[in-house]
Design a protein around this motif. Structure first.
Motif, PDB file in Angstrom:
ATOM      1  N   GLU A 150       0.834  -1.181   0.000  1.00 49.21           N
ATOM      2  CA  GLU A 150       0.000   0.000   0.000  1.00 49.21           C
ATOM      3  C   GLU A 150       0.876   1.242   0.000  1.00 49.21           C
ATOM      4  O   GLU A 150       2.079   1.172   0.303  1.00 49.21           O
ATOM      5  CB  GLU A 150      -0.980   0.032   1.170  1.00 49.21           C
ATOM      6  CG  GLU A 150      -0.354   0.060   2.535  1.00 49.21           C
ATOM      7  CD  GLU A 150      -1.424   0.040   3.626  1.00 49.21           C
ATOM      8  OE1 GLU A 150      -2.454  -0.646   3.478  1.00 49.21           O
ATOM      9  OE2 GLU A 150      -1.221   0.735   4.630  1.00 49.21           O
ATOM     10  N   ALA A 151       0.273   2.371  -0.370  1.00 50.67           N
ATOM     11  CA  ALA A 151       1.011   3.637  -0.415  1.00 50.67           C
ATOM     12  C   ALA A 151       0.072   4.752   0.008  1.00 50.67           C
ATOM     13  O   ALA A 151      -1.134   4.692  -0.231  1.00 50.67           O
ATOM     14  CB  ALA A 151       1.557   3.899  -1.807  1.00 50.67           C
ATOM     15  N   GLU A 152       0.657   5.769   0.619  1.00 48.43           N
ATOM     16  CA  GLU A 152      -0.134   6.904   1.065  1.00 48.43           C
ATOM     17  C   GLU A 152       0.321   8.170   0.367  1.00 48.43           C
ATOM     18  O   GLU A 152       1.519   8.511   0.399  1.00 48.43           O
ATOM     19  CB  GLU A 152      -0.043   7.083   2.574  1.00 48.43           C
ATOM     20  CG  GLU A 152      -0.964   8.187   3.096  1.00 48.43           C
ATOM     21  CD  GLU A 152      -1.025   8.248   4.604  1.00 48.43           C
ATOM     22  OE1 GLU A 152      -0.249   7.536   5.266  1.00 48.43           O
ATOM     23  OE2 GLU A 152      -1.858   9.015   5.119  1.00 48.43           O
ATOM     24  N   PHE A 153      -0.621   8.866  -0.269  1.00 52.03           N
ATOM     25  CA  PHE A 153      -0.325  10.126  -0.916  1.00 52.03           C
ATOM     26  C   PHE A 153      -0.410  11.232   0.127  1.00 52.03           C
ATOM     27  O   PHE A 153      -1.455  11.422   0.754  1.00 52.03           O
ATOM     28  CB  PHE A 153      -1.330  10.393  -2.035  1.00 52.03           C
ATOM     29  CG  PHE A 153      -1.195  11.736  -2.687  1.00 52.03           C
ATOM     30  CD1 PHE A 153      -2.136  12.742  -2.455  1.00 52.03           C
ATOM     31  CD2 PHE A 153      -0.140  12.004  -3.536  1.00 52.03           C
ATOM     32  CE1 PHE A 153      -2.013  13.977  -3.067  1.00 52.03           C
ATOM     33  CE2 PHE A 153      -0.023  13.242  -4.149  1.00 52.03           C
ATOM     34  CZ  PHE A 153      -0.949  14.229  -3.916  1.00 52.03           C
ATOM     35  N   LYS A 154       0.696  11.959   0.305  1.00 55.96           N
ATOM     36  CA  LYS A 154       0.733  13.067   1.251  1.00 55.96           C
ATOM     37  C   LYS A 154       1.120  14.331   0.491  1.00 55.96           C
ATOM     38  O   LYS A 154       2.310  14.566   0.219  1.00 55.96           O
ATOM     39  CB  LYS A 154       1.720  12.797   2.380  1.00 55.96           C
ATOM     40  CG  LYS A 154       1.293  11.683   3.315  1.00 55.96           C
ATOM     41  CD  LYS A 154       2.237  11.557   4.505  1.00 55.96           C
ATOM     42  CE  LYS A 154       1.754  10.490   5.468  1.00 55.96           C
ATOM     43  NZ  LYS A 154       2.657  10.357   6.645  1.00 55.96           N
ATOM     44  N   LYS A 155       0.110  15.146   0.191  1.00 56.93           N
ATOM     45  CA  LYS A 155       0.354  16.335  -0.620  1.00 56.93           C
ATOM     46  C   LYS A 155       1.265  17.321   0.099  1.00 56.93           C
ATOM     47  O   LYS A 155       2.142  17.934  -0.511  1.00 56.93           O
ATOM     48  CB  LYS A 155      -0.978  16.998  -0.968  1.00 56.93           C
ATOM     49  CG  LYS A 155      -0.854  18.145  -1.944  1.00 56.93           C
ATOM     50  CD  LYS A 155      -2.215  18.664  -2.358  1.00 56.93           C
ATOM     51  CE  LYS A 155      -2.073  19.797  -3.369  1.00 56.93           C
ATOM     52  NZ  LYS A 155      -3.418  20.295  -3.809  1.00 56.93           N
ATOM     53  N   THR A 172       4.632  16.105  -0.347  1.00 57.32           N
ATOM     54  CA  THR A 172       4.872  15.666  -1.738  1.00 57.32           C
ATOM     55  C   THR A 172       5.509  14.284  -1.755  1.00 57.32           C
ATOM     56  O   THR A 172       6.533  14.045  -2.420  1.00 57.32           O
ATOM     57  CB  THR A 172       5.732  16.676  -2.536  1.00 57.32           C
ATOM     58  OG1 THR A 172       7.024  16.805  -1.917  1.00 57.32           O
ATOM     59  CG2 THR A 172       5.058  18.025  -2.603  1.00 57.32           C
ATOM     60  N   SER A 173       4.904  13.360  -1.005  1.00 55.82           N
ATOM     61  CA  SER A 173       5.453  12.012  -0.918  1.00 55.82           C
ATOM     62  C   SER A 173       4.427  10.969  -1.297  1.00 55.82           C
ATOM     63  O   SER A 173       3.204  11.203  -1.220  1.00 55.82           O
ATOM     64  CB  SER A 173       5.968  11.741   0.500  1.00 55.82           C
ATOM     65  OG  SER A 173       4.894  11.658   1.414  1.00 55.82           O
ATOM     66  N   PHE A 174       4.920   9.810  -1.672  1.00 61.04           N
ATOM     67  CA  PHE A 174       4.072   8.664  -2.034  1.00 61.04           C
ATOM     68  C   PHE A 174       4.866   7.416  -1.703  1.00 61.04           C
ATOM     69  O   PHE A 174       5.273   6.652  -2.563  1.00 61.04           O
ATOM     70  CB  PHE A 174       3.702   8.741  -3.515  1.00 61.04           C
ATOM     71  CG  PHE A 174       2.640   7.758  -3.950  1.00 61.04           C
ATOM     72  CD1 PHE A 174       2.864   6.877  -4.997  1.00 61.04           C
ATOM     73  CD2 PHE A 174       1.388   7.735  -3.339  1.00 61.04           C
ATOM     74  CE1 PHE A 174       1.886   5.987  -5.420  1.00 61.04           C
ATOM     75  CE2 PHE A 174       0.406   6.845  -3.742  1.00 61.04           C
ATOM     76  CZ  PHE A 174       0.663   5.971  -4.788  1.00 61.04           C
ATOM     77  N   HIS A 175       5.094   7.172  -0.426  1.00 62.77           N
ATOM     78  CA  HIS A 175       5.918   6.057   0.013  1.00 62.77           C
ATOM     79  C   HIS A 175       5.163   4.737  -0.070  1.00 62.77           C
ATOM     80  O   HIS A 175       3.964   4.658   0.232  1.00 62.77           O
ATOM     81  CB  HIS A 175       6.384   6.279   1.450  1.00 62.77           C
ATOM     82  CG  HIS A 175       7.180   7.534   1.651  1.00 62.77           C
ATOM     83  ND1 HIS A 175       7.891   8.145   0.629  1.00 62.77           N
ATOM     84  CD2 HIS A 175       7.371   8.301   2.755  1.00 62.77           C
ATOM     85  CE1 HIS A 175       8.488   9.235   1.092  1.00 62.77           C
ATOM     86  NE2 HIS A 175       8.192   9.348   2.385  1.00 62.77           N
ATOM     87  N   LEU A 176       5.887   3.687  -0.420  1.00 62.67           N
ATOM     88  CA  LEU A 176       5.322   2.339  -0.557  1.00 62.67           C
ATOM     89  C   LEU A 176       5.668   1.527   0.682  1.00 62.67           C
ATOM     90  O   LEU A 176       6.829   1.540   1.124  1.00 62.67           O
ATOM     91  CB  LEU A 176       5.908   1.667  -1.800  1.00 62.67           C
ATOM     92  CG  LEU A 176       5.412   0.257  -2.129  1.00 62.67           C
ATOM     93  CD1 LEU A 176       3.959   0.291  -2.599  1.00 62.67           C
ATOM     94  CD2 LEU A 176       6.299  -0.382  -3.194  1.00 62.67           C
ATOM     95  N   THR A 177       4.673   0.830   1.221  1.00 63.79           N
ATOM     96  CA  THR A 177       4.906   0.035   2.420  1.00 63.79           C
ATOM     97  C   THR A 177       4.282  -1.344   2.294  1.00 63.79           C
ATOM     98  O   THR A 177       3.365  -1.568   1.502  1.00 63.79           O
ATOM     99  CB  THR A 177       4.329   0.724   3.674  1.00 63.79           C
ATOM    100  OG1 THR A 177       2.911   0.883   3.502  1.00 63.79           O
ATOM    101  CG2 THR A 177       4.961   2.081   3.909  1.00 63.79           C
TER     102      THR A 177
END
Lengths: 114, 118
Positions: A64-69, A72-77
């Motif tokens: 899963e990944a979380e978009f954090k405006k 400006t991140s989109f880390h995959l976990t």
């Protein structure tokens, strides 16, 4: 200019431990963001995508990944790594009016130790 | 469905030789793309097509030409190969889809062609 930066070229974890692959993007617009995986000598497979709906995106194989405006991140976990997760992972951005053209990050190679 | 296929899988060329890489998709997708992948650089877009009979330049088009005479096929040509074109080449396709003007649809990738230019 729009760009994608993957903060680690290589990540090594033990089987059963969490995975975190980091991605930051630069964009003047609201982007669509993707994570692709490439196993050795194979093509690319889509893991998940963010397209301005829910900010927490669930993908295949437990990723899963979380978009954090604001960041400006989109880390995959992934909560628990499996040996089969060993591969190269690409964070990718596409933008309005680009005909679907993708901009790829440099890639993060994930190693999983037994 | 076979998805996206690429021919050939491997090729070795001498400097100055020419060749054509073939990409075929059976998903009736409008858009098709050619990328090259080099170590530590991710994938970079060479050329793309938004429909039959159309082509456009991507990020690294120099030394390559393309044609889209049929909707299902997208050809990548090297007229005079150079060692700098040693790379793995990937083709991809998708159907247009947007949300708020942003592309949403997945690109489907072929298995790649490994090209070596000596």
């Amino acid at each position: 200019a729009q760009s994608v930066t993957q903060l680690d070229s290589h990540v090594s974890v033990s089987e059963g431990t969490p995975v975190l692959l980091r991605c930051n993007y630069s964009s003047s617009y609201s982007p669509s963001l993707f994570w692709y995986v490439q196993h050795p000598n194979k093509g690319l497979q889509l893991l998940l995508k963010y397209t301005s709906a829910a900010t927490l995106v669930k993908g295949i194989n437990g990723f899963e990944a979380e978009f954090k405006k604001s960041e400006t991140s989109f880390h995959l976990t992934k909560p628990s790594a499996h040996m089969s997760d060993a591969a190269e992972y690409f964070c990718v951005v596409t933008l309005p009016g680009w005909g679907g053209k993708l901009i790829f990050g440099q890639g993060t190679e994930l190693s999983v130790k037994p | 469905n076979a998805g996206v296929t690429q021919t050939p899988k491997f090729r070795v060329l001498k400097t100055g030789q020419s060749m054509t890489l073939l990409c075929a998709q059976d998903m009736n997708h409008e858009y098709m793309y050619w990328y090259r992948q080099d170590p530590g650089m991710g994938l970079r877009l060479i050329h793309y097509s938004v429909g039959e009979g159309t082509t456009a330049k991507g990020e690294v088009p120099d030394g390559y030409n393309v044609s889209r005479l049929k909707k299902q096929n997208f050809l990548l040509g090297l007229e005079s190969a150079a060692p700098s074109q040693t790379s793995v080449y990937f083709c991809a396709s998708r159907t247009p889809g947007t949300s708020g003007g942003t592309s949403t649809d997945t690109q489907y990738f072929g298995p790649g062609t490994r090209l070596t230019v000596l």
